[in-house]
Motif scaffolding. Sequence first.
Motif, PDB file in Angstrom:
ATOM      1  N   ASN A 136       0.728  -1.259  -0.286  1.00 34.24           N
ATOM      2  CA  ASN A 136       0.117   0.079   0.041  1.00 34.24           C
ATOM      3  C   ASN A 136       0.880   1.354  -0.024  1.00 34.24           C
ATOM      4  O   ASN A 136       0.586   2.274  -0.807  1.00 34.24           O
ATOM      5  N   ASN A 137       2.039   1.337   0.763  1.00 36.78           N
ATOM      6  CA  ASN A 137       2.610   2.404   0.922  1.00 36.78           C
ATOM      7  C   ASN A 137       3.361   2.582  -0.368  1.00 36.78           C
ATOM      8  O   ASN A 137       3.799   3.834  -0.804  1.00 36.78           O
ATOM      9  N   TYR A 138       4.142   1.469  -0.781  1.00 36.46           N
ATOM     10  CA  TYR A 138       4.856   1.383  -2.182  1.00 36.46           C
ATOM     11  C   TYR A 138       4.080   2.176  -3.262  1.00 36.46           C
ATOM     12  O   TYR A 138       4.448   2.895  -4.113  1.00 36.46           O
TER      13      TYR A 138
ATOM     14  N   THR B 144      -2.669  -6.750   5.854  1.00 41.46           N
ATOM     15  CA  THR B 144      -2.528  -8.242   5.114  1.00 41.46           C
ATOM     16  C   THR B 144      -3.701  -9.054   5.472  1.00 41.46           C
ATOM     17  O   THR B 144      -4.494  -9.612   4.653  1.00 41.46           O
ATOM     18  N   HIS B 145      -4.229  -9.126   6.793  1.00 44.96           N
ATOM     19  CA  HIS B 145      -5.134  -9.893   7.285  1.00 44.96           C
ATOM     20  C   HIS B 145      -6.536  -9.538   6.713  1.00 44.96           C
ATOM     21  O   HIS B 145      -7.383 -10.331   6.194  1.00 44.96           O
ATOM     22  N   ASP B 146      -6.723  -8.177   6.701  1.00 45.79           N
ATOM     23  CA  ASP B 146      -7.964  -7.720   6.154  1.00 45.79           C
ATOM     24  C   ASP B 146      -8.201  -7.873   4.671  1.00 45.79           C
ATOM     25  O   ASP B 146      -9.394  -8.600   4.434  1.00 45.79           O
ATOM     26  N   VAL B 147      -7.096  -7.904   3.940  1.00 42.92           N
ATOM     27  CA  VAL B 147      -7.333  -8.045   2.360  1.00 42.92           C
ATOM     28  C   VAL B 147      -7.548  -9.591   2.378  1.00 42.92           C
ATOM     29  O   VAL B 147      -8.309  -9.930   1.503  1.00 42.92           O
ATOM     30  N   GLN B 148      -6.987 -10.383   3.000  1.00 46.29           N
ATOM     31  CA  GLN B 148      -7.280 -12.060   2.939  1.00 46.29           C
ATOM     32  C   GLN B 148      -8.572 -12.173   3.182  1.00 46.29           C
ATOM     33  O   GLN B 148      -9.447 -13.009   2.665  1.00 46.29           O
TER      34      GLN B 148
ATOM     35  N   ASP C  21      -3.285  -7.233  -6.777  1.00 46.99           N
ATOM     36  CA  ASP C  21      -4.610  -7.107  -7.688  1.00 46.99           C
ATOM     37  C   ASP C  21      -5.883  -6.854  -6.827  1.00 46.99           C
ATOM     38  O   ASP C  21      -6.765  -6.382  -6.922  1.00 46.99           O
ATOM     39  N   SER C  22      -5.858  -7.890  -5.716  1.00 43.56           N
ATOM     40  CA  SER C  22      -7.229  -8.034  -5.038  1.00 43.56           C
ATOM     41  C   SER C  22      -7.119  -6.744  -3.965  1.00 43.56           C
ATOM     42  O   SER C  22      -8.397  -6.430  -4.074  1.00 43.56           O
ATOM     43  N   SER C  23      -6.334  -6.380  -3.796  1.00 45.65           N
ATOM     44  CA  SER C  23      -6.477  -5.055  -2.724  1.00 45.65           C
ATOM     45  C   SER C  23      -7.106  -3.988  -3.577  1.00 45.65           C
ATOM     46  O   SER C  23      -7.943  -3.121  -3.323  1.00 45.65           O
ATOM     47  N   TYR C  24      -6.736  -3.693  -5.005  1.00 41.86           N
ATOM     48  CA  TYR C  24      -7.417  -3.033  -5.896  1.00 41.86           C
ATOM     49  C   TYR C  24      -8.824  -3.089  -6.176  1.00 41.86           C
ATOM     50  O   TYR C  24      -9.570  -2.347  -6.105  1.00 41.86           O
ATOM     51  N   ASN C  25      -9.137  -4.434  -6.476  1.00 45.74           N
ATOM     52  CA  ASN C  25     -10.353  -4.951  -6.490  1.00 45.74           C
ATOM     53  C   ASN C  25     -11.221  -4.660  -5.381  1.00 45.74           C
ATOM     54  O   ASN C  25     -12.486  -4.198  -5.606  1.00 45.74           O
ATOM     55  N   LEU C  26     -10.735  -4.530  -4.361  1.00 50.95           N
ATOM     56  CA  LEU C  26     -11.533  -4.257  -3.083  1.00 50.95           C
ATOM     57  C   LEU C  26     -11.381  -2.774  -2.647  1.00 50.95           C
ATOM     58  O   LEU C  26     -12.029  -2.391  -1.738  1.00 50.95           O
ATOM     59  N   GLU C  27     -10.895  -1.987  -3.553  1.00 49.20           N
ATOM     60  CA  GLU C  27     -10.818  -0.753  -3.465  1.00 49.20           C
ATOM     61  C   GLU C  27      -9.899  -0.283  -2.169  1.00 49.20           C
ATOM     62  O   GLU C  27     -10.299   0.867  -1.758  1.00 49.20           O
ATOM     63  N   PHE C  28      -9.031  -0.944  -1.716  1.00 44.96           N
ATOM     64  CA  PHE C  28      -8.126  -0.540  -0.881  1.00 44.96           C
ATOM     65  C   PHE C  28      -6.957   0.456  -1.612  1.00 44.96           C
ATOM     66  O   PHE C  28      -6.289   1.383  -1.040  1.00 44.96           O
ATOM     67  N   LEU C  29      -6.742   0.214  -2.858  1.00 42.74           N
ATOM     68  CA  LEU C  29      -6.145   0.984  -3.820  1.00 42.74           C
ATOM     69  C   LEU C  29      -6.693   1.621  -4.763  1.00 42.74           C
ATOM     70  O   LEU C  29      -7.904   1.037  -5.466  1.00 42.74           O
ATOM     71  N   THR C  30      -6.212   2.801  -5.315  1.00 44.90           N
ATOM     72  CA  THR C  30      -6.908   3.694  -6.252  1.00 44.90           C
ATOM     73  C   THR C  30      -6.455   3.109  -7.590  1.00 44.90           C
ATOM     74  O   THR C  30      -7.154   3.452  -8.679  1.00 44.90           O
ATOM     75  N   GLU C  31      -5.200   2.494  -7.731  1.00 45.40           N
ATOM     76  CA  GLU C  31      -4.775   2.069  -9.281  1.00 45.40           C
ATOM     77  C   GLU C  31      -4.307   0.803  -8.894  1.00 45.40           C
ATOM     78  O   GLU C  31      -3.843   0.213  -8.204  1.00 45.40           O
TER      79      GLU C  31
END
Length: 331
Positions: free
Chosen positions: A99-101, A147-151, A307-317
């Motif tokens: 996320n920070n990267y 990490t655990h939240d996304v899983q 990719d899953s983090s993005y699909n779950l809208e944790f990432l904007t791109e």
Amino acid sequence: MKKGLLFFAMLLTAALVLAGCGSSSSSSASGTSEITIGYFPNINHVPAMVAKSEGYYQEQLGDDVTINYKTFPDGSSFMDALKTGEIQAGLVGPGPAMNNYTNGADVNIIAGGSTGGTVILAREGSGIETVEDIAGKSYITPRVGCTHDVQFETYMEERGITSQRIGGDMIHQTGPPATYQAMFETGKVDVAVAPEPWASVLQQNTGAKVIIPADEVSFGTTLPASVLVSSGKLIEENPEFVQKIVNAHKDATKFIQENPEEAKTITIKDIKETTDQELSQEVVDGSWENIGFTYEVDAEAIQAFGDSSYNLEFLTEKPDFSDLIDTQFID
């Protein structure tokens, strides 16, 4: 520049690099430098506890370097410390690193730490017996997007159940894993997304029911549960120093693999000193069954997780992590 002045400038630059170029690292008049290693009081972070106990960082970096350790309750505070130079390296979940990267932070994954260890449990009396029963219930993770939240949210989204954050009805709370037992006992939350050893603590102390085991939750058998990270700046300016950090981490990992009972004893002691909670041997034994320790990194699993983090809208791109992972120190 005269040769003498040039040599002095080179020495001064080297001293600053050894100090990690951060606010918590410094060089004294005697030439002693400091480095701070960060980690969490979770069993996924045992390599840091073992390296600390067995003195592996001291062996690799030498007696003229002062080794400090700092623990964190979550990935957000860890990453803040890395960005400000309060720590120079350490173990963190891949979620906060990714996320920070993507937000431009100077961070590189330089080794793996562990795999597995995320367990989803329901509070006794919550009425939850199956995954489908979690719909509309409250759940707790260390941080939003960790990490655990996304899983957990990936697993649930694949079954058509989402959190209120993205239009669903699961109610999300956050808090340090060491507080989960109290949250269960007071009925303030129904489901815990718990890293070990706190999953085993909940089972032993509260009668919590495992709804999704560690090997079934999304990315549970492939994703690194913790990774060793440092800054690209330190890697660029002093790769030999970073190599020694990774070497110490590898020594600790090998110790865990070859001496599991001794590693468990170290873990119990370290977590007691950090959290003031003494884990039973039964809890640690149960936790160990859900976790593997390795310094290798599965780059494909990390990209899939991103990719899953993005699909779950944790990432904007949609992310590209091809430059996040630097394997030169473990190859």
